[in-house]
Design a protein around this motif. Structure first.
Motif, short mmCIF file in Angstrom:
data_model
loop_
_atom_site.label_atom_id
_atom_site.label_comp_id
_atom_site.label_asym_id
_atom_site.label_seq_id
_atom_site.Cartn_x
_atom_site.Cartn_y
_atom_site.Cartn_z
N GLU A 91 0.96 -1.34 -0.03
CA GLU A 91 -0.08 0.07 0.07
C GLU A 91 0.69 1.44 -0.16
O GLU A 91 0.58 2.31 -0.84
CB GLU A 91 -0.83 0.02 1.25
N VAL A 92 1.95 1.34 0.81
CA VAL A 92 2.70 2.79 0.96
C VAL A 92 3.70 2.62 -0.33
O VAL A 92 3.66 3.81 -0.80
CB VAL A 92 3.46 2.31 2.31
N ALA A 93 4.46 1.73 -0.53
CA ALA A 93 5.46 1.93 -1.43
C ALA A 93 5.00 2.26 -2.87
O ALA A 93 5.28 3.30 -3.57
CB ALA A 93 6.59 0.47 -1.66
N PRO A 94 4.06 1.59 -3.51
CA PRO A 94 3.38 1.93 -4.70
C PRO A 94 2.78 3.41 -4.69
O PRO A 94 2.84 4.18 -5.93
CB PRO A 94 2.22 1.03 -5.02
N ALA A 95 2.13 3.87 -3.67
CA ALA A 95 1.62 5.04 -3.65
C ALA A 95 2.60 6.13 -3.70
O ALA A 95 2.49 7.10 -4.21
CB ALA A 95 0.68 5.03 -2.36
N VAL A 96 3.77 5.92 -2.90
CA VAL A 96 4.84 6.81 -2.77
C VAL A 96 5.49 7.17 -4.42
O VAL A 96 5.67 8.06 -4.84
CB VAL A 96 5.94 6.56 -1.74
N ARG A 97 5.82 5.85 -4.67
CA ARG A 97 6.36 5.98 -6.10
C ARG A 97 5.24 6.78 -7.15
O ARG A 97 5.93 7.58 -8.04
CB ARG A 97 6.55 4.65 -6.60
N GLU A 98 3.93 6.52 -7.00
CA GLU A 98 3.04 7.51 -7.93
C GLU A 98 3.26 8.66 -7.54
O GLU A 98 3.12 9.66 -8.57
CB GLU A 98 1.84 6.86 -7.65
N LEU A 99 3.26 9.22 -6.45
CA LEU A 99 2.94 10.59 -6.09
C LEU A 99 4.33 11.22 -6.59
O LEU A 99 4.42 12.45 -7.00
CB LEU A 99 3.14 10.58 -4.50
#
Length: 296
Positions: free
Chosen positions: A282-290
């Motif tokens: 949940e966290v890693a993909p969202a950080v990468r996207e942002l």
């Protein structure tokens, strides 16, 4: 410079508990299974409650196939640099190029001295670390002519044979907080690896400035030094503070650290399997996207 443009990586910082070795290894295997990029362990050779870190890293390397491996960070006063260089190169060859070298100047000096290490002042520790980096890099430079020669105040190597070379260019990451260590990081290291819990507001910006200035004075680019960060926190339904809340909040805060402070490697200190799963899924993909959206 706020964003150094490095690809984002996410890792785990697992307690190498000697009373539950199977559980420690299982967490490392899980980190790979859920898609984290890096597995790290603290290195305190004087602590019987903890497994020996380099033995553990070797065992974990044999149980995994893709995840990066590092001590976080290696206790240099109890790890002779010439021997350490060969240990790192050997494990890198055996693991297919998955080793990184985190290094620290030392702390807990009573325990280090009790194990036969030499007590050093902070200034001596920095000089010893810089000499050790020279020894390690020369040992890895297997194609250079002649033996390794470092005639330092704390580390002396007179004609040791070079090699083996690691399977890939192993980065050296320094655990640094004070100006002398930060300057050394800028001059000689490939990464800065502090823990967020030991930093005060403004310390990341100050550290980046010292590292950037030292790198430029040494003829390097600030981008040559990755910025890493050990983090801890708690997942919950509602936000209660920094890194204490839902995964969306974590992602926004880590993306801000990436874009405003240049951090590109986030290493989660947790022995909870569910934390590792949420961090990876949940966290890693969202950080990468942002971060990707901002960089575009």
């Amino acid at each position: 410079m706020s964003d150094y443009g490095h690809p984002l990586l996410f890792g785990s910082f697992t307690t190498p508990a000697s009373d539950d070795p199977a559980g420690t290894v299982a967490l490392a295997v899980l980190a790979e299974q859920v898609g984290l990029d890096l597995v790290t362990f603290q290195d305190h050779p004087y602590q019987p409650k903890l497994l020996d870190t380099w033995t553990l890293l070797s065992y974990v390397a044999a149980r995994t196939s893709t995840v990066g491996l590092s001590a976080n960070v290696t206790n240099l006063p109890l790890r002779p640099p010439a021997v350490l260089a060969r240990s790192v190169a050997s494990l890198d060859l055996l693991s297919g190029g998955r080793v990184r070298l985190g290094l620290g100047a030392g702390a807990f000096w009573d325990a280090i001295e009790a194990m036969g290490g030499r007590r050093l002042t902070p200034a001596q520790g920095v000089r010893a670390l810089e000499e050790a980096v020279d020894v390690i890099r020369q040992l890895w430079d297997a194609g250079a002519r002649g033996g390794v020669r470092v005639d330092g105040e704390f580390h002396r190597v007179h004609g040791a044979k070079r090699g083996p070379a690691p399977a890939h260019p192993v980065p050296i990451w320094l655990g640094a907080y004070k100006p002398r260590m930060l300057g050394l990081t800028g001059r000689r290291a490939d990464g800065w690896l502090p823990s967020l819990g030991y930093l005060q507001p403004g310390d990341l910006a100050t550290g980046n400035r010292i590292i950037d200035d030292a790198a430029q004075q040494a003829g390097r680019s600030p981008r040559d030094v990755r910025r890493l960060l050990n983090i801890t926190g708690r997942f919950g339904e509602v936000g209660r503070g920094p890194l204490d809340g839902p995964a969306e909040q974590w992602a926004e805060e880590l993306a801000d650290l990436a874009l405003s402070e240049g951090v590109s490697v986030f290493i989660l200190g947790s022995d909870d399997p569910d934390d590792l799963r949420r961090f990876a899924a949940e966290v890693a993909p969202a950080v990468r996207e942002l971060v990707a959206a901002d960089r575009r």
